[in-house]
Design a protein around this motif. Structure first.
Motif, PDB file in Angstrom:
ATOM      1  N   ALA A 179       0.831  -1.208   0.000  1.00  0.00           N
ATOM      2  CA  ALA A 179       0.000   0.000   0.000  1.00  0.00           C
ATOM      3  C   ALA A 179       0.862   1.254   0.000  1.00  0.00           C
ATOM      4  O   ALA A 179       0.559   2.238  -0.692  1.00  0.00           O
ATOM      5  N   MET A 180       1.928   1.243   0.771  1.00  0.00           N
ATOM      6  CA  MET A 180       2.849   2.379   0.821  1.00  0.00           C
ATOM      7  C   MET A 180       3.503   2.599  -0.538  1.00  0.00           C
ATOM      8  O   MET A 180       3.626   3.738  -1.020  1.00  0.00           O
ATOM      9  N   ALA A 181       3.936   1.502  -1.163  1.00  0.00           N
ATOM     10  CA  ALA A 181       4.571   1.598  -2.476  1.00  0.00           C
ATOM     11  C   ALA A 181       3.582   2.091  -3.525  1.00  0.00           C
ATOM     12  O   ALA A 181       3.917   2.938  -4.371  1.00  0.00           O
ATOM     13  N   ALA A 182       2.359   1.572  -3.483  1.00  0.00           N
ATOM     14  CA  ALA A 182       1.332   1.995  -4.440  1.00  0.00           C
ATOM     15  C   ALA A 182       1.059   3.487  -4.313  1.00  0.00           C
ATOM     16  O   ALA A 182       0.920   4.195  -5.326  1.00  0.00           O
ATOM     17  N   ALA A 183       0.978   3.974  -3.090  1.00  0.00           N
ATOM     18  CA  ALA A 183       0.735   5.398  -2.859  1.00  0.00           C
ATOM     19  C   ALA A 183       1.868   6.245  -3.431  1.00  0.00           C
ATOM     20  O   ALA A 183       1.633   7.270  -4.087  1.00  0.00           O
ATOM     21  N   ALA A 184       3.105   5.815  -3.180  1.00  0.00           N
ATOM     22  CA  ALA A 184       4.260   6.551  -3.695  1.00  0.00           C
ATOM     23  C   ALA A 184       4.268   6.560  -5.219  1.00  0.00           C
ATOM     24  O   ALA A 184       4.469   7.605  -5.851  1.00  0.00           O
ATOM     25  N   LEU A 185       4.048   5.397  -5.826  1.00  0.00           N
ATOM     26  CA  LEU A 185       4.030   5.301  -7.285  1.00  0.00           C
ATOM     27  C   LEU A 185       2.959   6.212  -7.886  1.00  0.00           C
ATOM     28  O   LEU A 185       3.194   6.898  -8.892  1.00  0.00           O
ATOM     29  N   THR A 186       1.801   6.209  -7.276  1.00  0.00           N
ATOM     30  CA  THR A 186       0.685   6.999  -7.795  1.00  0.00           C
ATOM     31  C   THR A 186       1.011   8.482  -7.777  1.00  0.00           C
ATOM     32  O   THR A 186       0.726   9.207  -8.742  1.00  0.00           O
ATOM     33  N   GLU A 187       1.628   8.957  -6.713  1.00  0.00           N
ATOM     34  CA  GLU A 187       2.008  10.363  -6.659  1.00  0.00           C
ATOM     35  C   GLU A 187       3.134  10.667  -7.638  1.00  0.00           C
ATOM     36  O   GLU A 187       3.125  11.712  -8.305  1.00  0.00           O
ATOM     37  N   ILE A 188       4.103   9.766  -7.735  1.00  0.00           N
ATOM     38  CA  ILE A 188       5.236   9.973  -8.642  1.00  0.00           C
ATOM     39  C   ILE A 188       4.759  10.169 -10.080  1.00  0.00           C
ATOM     40  O   ILE A 188       5.303  10.982 -10.834  1.00  0.00           O
ATOM     41  N   PHE A 189       3.713   9.427 -10.454  1.00  0.00           N
ATOM     42  CA  PHE A 189       3.177   9.548 -11.811  1.00  0.00           C
ATOM     43  C   PHE A 189       2.011  10.551 -11.876  1.00  0.00           C
ATOM     44  O   PHE A 189       1.112  10.420 -12.697  1.00  0.00           O
ATOM     45  N   ASP A 190       2.084  11.543 -10.974  1.00  0.00           N
ATOM     46  CA  ASP A 190       1.184  12.704 -10.989  1.00  0.00           C
ATOM     47  C   ASP A 190      -0.274  12.375 -10.687  1.00  0.00           C
ATOM     48  O   ASP A 190      -1.197  13.072 -11.134  1.00  0.00           O
ATOM     49  N   GLY A 191      -0.508  11.346  -9.927  1.00  0.00           N
ATOM     50  CA  GLY A 191      -1.861  11.063  -9.468  1.00  0.00           C
ATOM     51  C   GLY A 191      -2.293  12.080  -8.442  1.00  0.00           C
ATOM     52  O   GLY A 191      -1.468  12.651  -7.718  1.00  0.00           O
ATOM     53  N   THR A 192      -3.583  12.315  -8.344  1.00  0.00           N
ATOM     54  CA  THR A 192      -4.118  13.257  -7.361  1.00  0.00           C
ATOM     55  C   THR A 192      -4.051  12.647  -5.961  1.00  0.00           C
ATOM     56  O   THR A 192      -3.892  11.427  -5.817  1.00  0.00           O
ATOM     57  N   PRO A 193      -4.188  13.460  -4.927  1.00  0.00           N
ATOM     58  CA  PRO A 193      -4.229  12.902  -3.569  1.00  0.00           C
ATOM     59  C   PRO A 193      -5.321  11.853  -3.397  1.00  0.00           C
ATOM     60  O   PRO A 193      -5.135  10.861  -2.690  1.00  0.00           O
ATOM     61  N   GLU A 194      -6.470  12.057  -4.064  1.00  0.00           N
ATOM     62  CA  GLU A 194      -7.539  11.066  -3.981  1.00  0.00           C
ATOM     63  C   GLU A 194      -7.099   9.750  -4.626  1.00  0.00           C
ATOM     64  O   GLU A 194      -7.435   8.668  -4.134  1.00  0.00           O
ATOM     65  N   MET A 195      -6.353   9.832  -5.717  1.00  0.00           N
ATOM     66  CA  MET A 195      -5.846   8.630  -6.374  1.00  0.00           C
ATOM     67  C   MET A 195      -4.838   7.905  -5.487  1.00  0.00           C
ATOM     68  O   MET A 195      -4.791   6.670  -5.453  1.00  0.00           O
ATOM     69  N   VAL A 196      -4.038   8.676  -4.765  1.00  0.00           N
ATOM     70  CA  VAL A 196      -3.093   8.085  -3.813  1.00  0.00           C
ATOM     71  C   VAL A 196      -3.862   7.264  -2.775  1.00  0.00           C
ATOM     72  O   VAL A 196      -3.490   6.129  -2.450  1.00  0.00           O
ATOM     73  N   SER A 197      -4.941   7.833  -2.261  1.00  0.00           N
ATOM     74  CA  SER A 197      -5.775   7.142  -1.281  1.00  0.00           C
ATOM     75  C   SER A 197      -6.387   5.873  -1.864  1.00  0.00           C
ATOM     76  O   SER A 197      -6.399   4.824  -1.218  1.00  0.00           O
TER      77      SER A 197
END
Length: 292
Positions: A179-197
């Motif tokens: 889950a931590m890795a998924a959150a980091a990856l999502t932000e790295i590829f410009d995902g929104t905070p909601e996408m990180v969640s």
């Protein structure tokens, strides 16, 4: 706004209200708490990332073997297949899986790793972040900043549920790391905070109920290969979230459900090596062989 790390929703709202990434909010907050400059705090995290990269490199040694004899050499074998184009599911995935194996095999050989969030799940985050760094030639700073996002998710899980296999099973270790890795990856590829969640929630849902059943009580079998699964799960969760696919169950509710599942789990399935794979005939035979 001072973060309390009581929920993922808190992180998302803080990011949205300040029009910043979660990572930047966490970096600023940590710098203020520690009375240090942001660059000093960043450099500390960068050093942790450098240790991760070194553990990947060291774990690729084909001659590496753990004292128990249960692990070692698998990372090098897969990396060779990837380098020779003999793997079947793409360079990024093959490379990431080999890295997850490398770090966890190196850990089994008492090598220096970053326990993020634990030693038993130490391969997931390095594998996810280093593989995309190399595959897409991303700026190192983007990757290191991703670690601040990952750490924030980890702090929420640790505070509201658990990151210990002895408390919540492997869902609390490899599941949390994923889950931590998924959150980091999502932000790295410009995902929104909601996408990180959403990526956090999806990754945790995919590992819900995963037991902790180390053969002979050692963090090797099946832990090492579960780290490989964890990085694949992180990619899946991030890919879904980045495509705009939401988690039906919010991240904070998933975390609470994970805690309840962990609380209900039999002690034999929480790092005691009394159940699951550890209790199979082969698992018992290996334990006797190692410890007599």
């Amino acid at each position: 706004m001072k973060l309390k790390y009581n929920s993922v929703e808190e992180l998302v709202n803080a990011a949205l209200s300040s029009n910043q990434k979660i990572s930047q909010i966490v970096l600023t907050e940590q710098a203020e708490d520690m009375e240090l400059s942001e660059e000093t705090v960043y450099e500390t995290m960068e050093k942790s990332f450098d240790v991760m990269r070194q553990s990947v490199e060291n774990g690729m040694d084909a001659d590496l073997r753990s004292p128990s004899g249960l692990s070692g050499g698998a990372a090098a074998k897969l990396k060779k297949a990837v380098d020779e184009g003999r793997n079947h599911y793409g360079h990024l995935l093959g490379n990431a899986i080999s890295m997850a194996l490398a770090v966890t095999e190196y850990n089994s050989c008492m090598g220096q790793i970053v326990a993020a969030p634990t030693a038993g799940s130490c391969g997931v985050i390095p594998a996810a972040l280093i593989s995309v760094l190399e595959e897409y030639k991303l700026p190192k700073r983007d990757i290191v900043m991703g670690l601040f996002t990952a750490s924030a998710i980890g702090m929420v899980i640790a505070k509201c549920a658990s990151i210990a296999g002895a408390e919540g099973g492997c869902q609390a270790e490899v599941g949390s790391a994923s889950a931590m890795a998924a959150a980091a990856l999502t932000e790295i590829f410009d995902g929104t905070p909601e996408m990180v969640s959403d990526s956090c929630a999806i990754a945790l849902k995919n590992t819900m109920g995963l037991v902790c059943d180390p053969v002979a009580g050692l963090v090797e079998v099946p832990c090492i290969k579960r780290n490989a699964m964890g990085v694949a799960n992180a990619f899946t969760a991030s890919e879904l979230a980045l495509a705009g696919i939401k988690s039906v169950i919010p991240a904070d509710e998933v975390i609470m459900a994970m805690k309840k599942v962990g609380d209900q789990m039999s002690p034999s399935l929480r790092e005691t090596a009394e159940g699951g794979l550890a209790a199979t005939p082969t698992g018992c035979r290996l334990c006797k062989k190692i410890f007599g």
